[in-house]
Design a protein around this motif. Structure first.
Motif, PDB file in Angstrom:
ATOM      1  N   ALA A  63      41.456 -23.014 -53.502  1.00  0.00           N
ATOM      2  CA  ALA A  63      40.137 -23.339 -54.045  1.00  0.00           C
ATOM      3  C   ALA A  63      39.250 -23.769 -52.876  1.00  0.00           C
ATOM      4  O   ALA A  63      39.238 -24.937 -52.478  1.00  0.00           O
ATOM      5  N   LEU A  64      38.528 -22.811 -52.309  1.00  0.00           N
ATOM      6  CA  LEU A  64      37.707 -23.072 -51.129  1.00  0.00           C
ATOM      7  C   LEU A  64      36.263 -23.292 -51.538  1.00  0.00           C
ATOM      8  O   LEU A  64      35.685 -22.502 -52.284  1.00  0.00           O
ATOM      9  N   ASP A  65      35.688 -24.357 -51.018  1.00  0.00           N
ATOM     10  CA  ASP A  65      34.288 -24.697 -51.301  1.00  0.00           C
ATOM     11  C   ASP A  65      33.530 -24.658 -49.989  1.00  0.00           C
ATOM     12  O   ASP A  65      33.874 -25.374 -49.039  1.00  0.00           O
ATOM     13  N   ARG A  66      32.508 -23.825 -49.887  1.00  0.00           N
ATOM     14  CA  ARG A  66      31.718 -23.716 -48.655  1.00  0.00           C
ATOM     15  C   ARG A  66      30.929 -24.997 -48.412  1.00  0.00           C
ATOM     16  O   ARG A  66      30.515 -25.683 -49.353  1.00  0.00           O
ATOM     17  N   THR A  67      30.716 -25.323 -47.128  1.00  0.00           N
ATOM     18  CA  THR A  67      30.059 -26.586 -46.787  1.00  0.00           C
ATOM     19  C   THR A  67      28.563 -26.552 -47.042  1.00  0.00           C
ATOM     20  O   THR A  67      27.928 -27.598 -47.060  1.00  0.00           O
ATOM     21  N   GLN A  68      27.989 -25.354 -47.227  1.00  0.00           N
ATOM     22  CA  GLN A  68      26.576 -25.242 -47.525  1.00  0.00           C
ATOM     23  C   GLN A  68      26.394 -24.206 -48.624  1.00  0.00           C
ATOM     24  O   GLN A  68      27.256 -23.338 -48.814  1.00  0.00           O
ATOM     25  N   LEU A 106      25.535 -21.015 -50.912  1.00  0.00           N
ATOM     26  CA  LEU A 106      25.546 -19.586 -50.666  1.00  0.00           C
ATOM     27  C   LEU A 106      24.121 -19.057 -50.654  1.00  0.00           C
ATOM     28  O   LEU A 106      23.314 -19.423 -51.505  1.00  0.00           O
ATOM     29  N   LEU A 107      23.797 -18.210 -49.664  1.00  0.00           N
ATOM     30  CA  LEU A 107      22.495 -17.556 -49.629  1.00  0.00           C
ATOM     31  C   LEU A 107      22.624 -16.225 -50.359  1.00  0.00           C
ATOM     32  O   LEU A 107      23.354 -15.340 -49.909  1.00  0.00           O
ATOM     33  N   PRO A 108      21.938 -16.058 -51.494  1.00  0.00           N
ATOM     34  CA  PRO A 108      22.173 -14.878 -52.336  1.00  0.00           C
ATOM     35  C   PRO A 108      21.602 -13.591 -51.741  1.00  0.00           C
ATOM     36  O   PRO A 108      20.784 -13.612 -50.815  1.00  0.00           O
ATOM     37  N   LEU A 109      22.034 -12.492 -52.335  1.00  0.00           N
ATOM     38  CA  LEU A 109      21.540 -11.176 -51.965  1.00  0.00           C
ATOM     39  C   LEU A 109      20.049 -11.091 -52.234  1.00  0.00           C
ATOM     40  O   LEU A 109      19.549 -11.609 -53.220  1.00  0.00           O
ATOM     41  N   ASP A 110      19.311 -10.413 -51.315  1.00  0.00           N
ATOM     42  CA  ASP A 110      17.884 -10.204 -51.501  1.00  0.00           C
ATOM     43  C   ASP A 110      17.546  -8.831 -50.935  1.00  0.00           C
ATOM     44  O   ASP A 110      18.395  -8.160 -50.334  1.00  0.00           O
ATOM     45  N   PHE A 111      16.293  -8.398 -51.086  1.00  0.00           N
ATOM     46  CA  PHE A 111      15.894  -7.092 -50.578  1.00  0.00           C
ATOM     47  C   PHE A 111      16.067  -7.048 -49.057  1.00  0.00           C
ATOM     48  O   PHE A 111      15.456  -7.825 -48.320  1.00  0.00           O
ATOM     49  N   THR A 116      21.712  -9.240 -46.795  1.00  0.00           N
ATOM     50  CA  THR A 116      23.020  -9.349 -47.414  1.00  0.00           C
ATOM     51  C   THR A 116      23.312 -10.791 -47.813  1.00  0.00           C
ATOM     52  O   THR A 116      22.692 -11.722 -47.303  1.00  0.00           O
ATOM     53  N   GLU A 117      24.254 -10.950 -48.723  1.00  0.00           N
ATOM     54  CA  GLU A 117      24.688 -12.282 -49.110  1.00  0.00           C
ATOM     55  C   GLU A 117      25.330 -12.978 -47.910  1.00  0.00           C
ATOM     56  O   GLU A 117      26.056 -12.364 -47.145  1.00  0.00           O
ATOM     57  N   LYS A 118      25.061 -14.266 -47.734  1.00  0.00           N
ATOM     58  CA  LYS A 118      25.591 -15.006 -46.587  1.00  0.00           C
ATOM     59  C   LYS A 118      26.261 -16.293 -47.051  1.00  0.00           C
ATOM     60  O   LYS A 118      25.836 -16.917 -48.023  1.00  0.00           O
ATOM     61  N   ARG A 119      27.326 -16.650 -46.331  1.00  0.00           N
ATOM     62  CA  ARG A 119      28.025 -17.901 -46.612  1.00  0.00           C
ATOM     63  C   ARG A 119      28.480 -18.502 -45.299  1.00  0.00           C
ATOM     64  O   ARG A 119      28.620 -17.797 -44.290  1.00  0.00           O
ATOM     65  N   THR A 120      28.745 -19.777 -45.285  1.00  0.00           N
ATOM     66  CA  THR A 120      29.192 -20.427 -44.063  1.00  0.00           C
ATOM     67  C   THR A 120      30.654 -20.072 -43.780  1.00  0.00           C
ATOM     68  O   THR A 120      31.418 -19.771 -44.689  1.00  0.00           O
ATOM     69  N   HIS A 121      31.024 -20.108 -42.496  1.00  0.00           N
ATOM     70  CA  HIS A 121      32.402 -19.786 -42.133  1.00  0.00           C
ATOM     71  C   HIS A 121      33.348 -20.969 -42.368  1.00  0.00           C
ATOM     72  O   HIS A 121      34.555 -20.795 -42.480  1.00  0.00           O
ATOM     73  N   ASP A 122      32.791 -22.188 -42.432  1.00  0.00           N
ATOM     74  CA  ASP A 122      33.648 -23.355 -42.650  1.00  0.00           C
ATOM     75  C   ASP A 122      33.669 -23.727 -44.133  1.00  0.00           C
ATOM     76  O   ASP A 122      32.784 -23.353 -44.897  1.00  0.00           O
ATOM     77  N   TYR A 123      34.699 -24.441 -44.526  1.00  0.00           N
ATOM     78  CA  TYR A 123      34.901 -24.711 -45.939  1.00  0.00           C
ATOM     79  C   TYR A 123      35.691 -26.002 -46.129  1.00  0.00           C
ATOM     80  O   TYR A 123      36.274 -26.558 -45.203  1.00  0.00           O
ATOM     81  N   VAL A 124      35.690 -26.469 -47.386  1.00  0.00           N
ATOM     82  CA  VAL A 124      36.499 -27.604 -47.808  1.00  0.00           C
ATOM     83  C   VAL A 124      37.569 -27.058 -48.744  1.00  0.00           C
ATOM     84  O   VAL A 124      37.267 -26.306 -49.675  1.00  0.00           O
ATOM     85  N   ARG A 147      38.041 -13.795 -53.150  1.00  0.00           N
ATOM     86  CA  ARG A 147      37.741 -13.851 -51.720  1.00  0.00           C
ATOM     87  C   ARG A 147      36.343 -14.377 -51.429  1.00  0.00           C
ATOM     88  O   ARG A 147      36.145 -15.157 -50.500  1.00  0.00           O
ATOM     89  N   ARG A 148      35.367 -13.975 -52.190  1.00  0.00           N
ATOM     90  CA  ARG A 148      33.991 -14.416 -51.942  1.00  0.00           C
ATOM     91  C   ARG A 148      33.563 -15.549 -52.865  1.00  0.00           C
ATOM     92  O   ARG A 148      32.399 -15.925 -52.905  1.00  0.00           O
ATOM     93  N   GLY A 149      34.524 -16.093 -53.602  1.00  0.00           N
ATOM     94  CA  GLY A 149      34.186 -17.166 -54.529  1.00  0.00           C
ATOM     95  C   GLY A 149      34.025 -18.507 -53.843  1.00  0.00           C
ATOM     96  O   GLY A 149      34.525 -18.742 -52.741  1.00  0.00           O
ATOM     97  N   THR A 150      33.300 -19.396 -54.491  1.00  0.00           N
ATOM     98  CA  THR A 150      33.119 -20.775 -54.044  1.00  0.00           C
ATOM     99  C   THR A 150      33.573 -21.692 -55.177  1.00  0.00           C
ATOM    100  O   THR A 150      33.014 -21.632 -56.279  1.00  0.00           O
ATOM    101  N   PHE A 151      34.584 -22.517 -54.900  1.00  0.00           N
ATOM    102  CA  PHE A 151      35.212 -23.304 -55.957  1.00  0.00           C
ATOM    103  C   PHE A 151      35.197 -24.787 -55.589  1.00  0.00           C
ATOM    104  O   PHE A 151      35.749 -25.182 -54.562  1.00  0.00           O
ATOM    105  N   THR A 152      34.585 -25.576 -56.421  1.00  0.00           N
ATOM    106  CA  THR A 152      34.470 -27.016 -56.160  1.00  0.00           C
ATOM    107  C   THR A 152      35.725 -27.780 -56.553  1.00  0.00           C
ATOM    108  O   THR A 152      35.850 -28.957 -56.243  1.00  0.00           O
ATOM    109  N   SER A 153      36.653 -27.120 -57.236  1.00  0.00           N
ATOM    110  CA  SER A 153      37.917 -27.758 -57.619  1.00  0.00           C
ATOM    111  C   SER A 153      38.903 -26.672 -58.021  1.00  0.00           C
ATOM    112  O   SER A 153      38.532 -25.510 -58.228  1.00  0.00           O
ATOM    113  N   VAL A 154      40.168 -27.068 -58.155  1.00  0.00           N
ATOM    114  CA  VAL A 154      41.186 -26.121 -58.615  1.00  0.00           C
ATOM    115  C   VAL A 154      40.897 -25.679 -60.044  1.00  0.00           C
ATOM    116  O   VAL A 154      41.112 -24.523 -60.407  1.00  0.00           O
TER     117      VAL A 154
END
Length: 360
Positions: A180-185, A187-192, A195-203, A303-310
């Motif tokens: 259950a990985l939670d990104r530290t910042q 998620l920047l969503p897809l736009d025209f 591409t979708e962006k996420r931080t490389h570090d996680y909790v 793989r691309r999910g962000t989870f704040t808890s199990v």
């Protein structure tokens, strides 16, 4: 006057390109005494262009208005050089280069430095495209050492291609340690154009273990997340997976994990003879169809999910399974056991050749 007539003939000819006709007009207008600026505006070109075609006509006449072939004659690369490029590409770079694999520039540089062959990196890239070579790509493989490999492959593939009439085939396995990985910042969503962006570090909030069973005939999936993977949890899930198929013969495809053959499991199988296990060869989990489904689940949900808890992770997995089952379809298994065994024998032969060559 004769040249003016020739120029006018070019301008009025239907067999002359518009570009050549424009150049002839430029020269004609210049001969009429028009200003450079006016000529450039009428012809829709720049002042240097006006000067160039006036000068070219003065130096070479009508022939000067044709495009000159400025390109140098193409140098033909000898067939032996192409063969050398292909041969080197299909071998590992020499140890002294420090390279793990060839790149176009690396190979071109090596040929020039060591063998005195001068080719461009673009030529190497073209040869690779034409020959279907891609040294920048790599994959993994594993050959099973199971002495009963052929028998087990034939048994499992036989269930896929020709299941017993009226029986149910379940493909069962566990996907362990799902994080259950939670990104530290956020998620920047897809736009025209973005591409979708996420931080490389996680909790990391913890892990769960997914027990899943795929009905090979329908594509339906039964899944359950548990905190640990052991024989007790496996048996509990096995009972849940076979319950909807009461009264039918059930064939279960699974791997050789020790939790699948505990005394408790063996005792339950004796009490339920309508359930029969079919083990995949050791080191060959790829033949178990649930592994294919695990790969889809990972790519589409985890793989691309962000989870704040199990608990959030478990809920998403459950939601994914529910959505999958709305329009579930079985996988189209087409490989016969004979085809699989033939490919394995080919790989074994190639490995033996490599080992023998390296030993020389």
């Amino acid at each position: 006057m004769e040249q003016d007539a020739e120029l006018r003939a070019l301008v009025n000819s239907r067999d002359v390109s518009a570009v050549l006709a424009t150049r002839a007009r430029i020269v004609l207008w210049h001969g009429e005494g028009r200003r450079r600026k006016d000529i450039a505006e009428l012809a829709g070109v720049s002042l240097p262009t006006v000067d160039r075609w006036v000068r070219r006509h003065a130096e070479h006449g009508l022939a000067g208005l044709d495009d000159r072939d400025r390109a140098a004659p193409r140098v033909q690369v000898p067939p032996r050089v192409r063969a050398r490029v292909v041969a080197l590409t299909r071998t590992s770079p020499p140890v002294e280069t420090g390279l793990s694999h060839w790149s176009t520039r690396g190979l071109a540089g090596y040929l020039k430095r060591v063998e005195g062959i001068c080719v461009s990196w673009s030529y190497v890239a073209r040869v690779w495209r034409e020959e279907g070579l891609a040294p920048h790509r790599h994959a993994t493989f594993k050959l099973s050492k199971d002495p009963a490999f052929a028998e087990k492959v034939s048994d499992v593939v036989g269930l896929y291609l020709d299941p017993p009439g009226g029986a149910v085939v379940l493909s069962i396995d566990e996907k362990t340690q799902i994080q259950a990985l939670d990104r530290t910042q956020p998620l920047l969503p897809l736009d025209f154009g973005v591409t979708e962006k996420r931080t490389h570090d996680y909790v990391r909030h913890g892990v769960t273990n997914l027990f899943a069973a795929l009905d090979v005939g329908t594509g339906q999936v039964v899944g359950e997340c548990r905190p640990t993977r052991d024989g007790v949890n496996f048996l509990a899930f096995l009972k849940k997976a076979v319950k909807p198929h009461a009264g039918k013969d059930i064939h279960v495809v699974l791997d050789n994990l020790s939790t699948h053959t505990t005394p408790e499991v063996e005792a339950w199988l004796e009490e339920n003879p309508h359930v029969r296990f079919h083990f995949t060869p050791v080191g060959s989990s790829w033949i178990n169809q649930i592994e294919t489904w695990f790969g889809i689940l990972t790519r589409q949900s985890i793989r691309r999910g962000t989870f704040t808890s199990v608990n959030v992770l478990i809920k998403q997995i459950k939601d994914y399974i529910d959505t999958w089952n709305i329009d579930a379809k079985p996988f189209a298994w087409t490989a016969t056991s004979e085809e699989i065994l033939a490919k394995v024998r080919l790989v074994q032969t190639n490995i033996k050749k490599l080992v023998d060559n390296n030993a020389k």
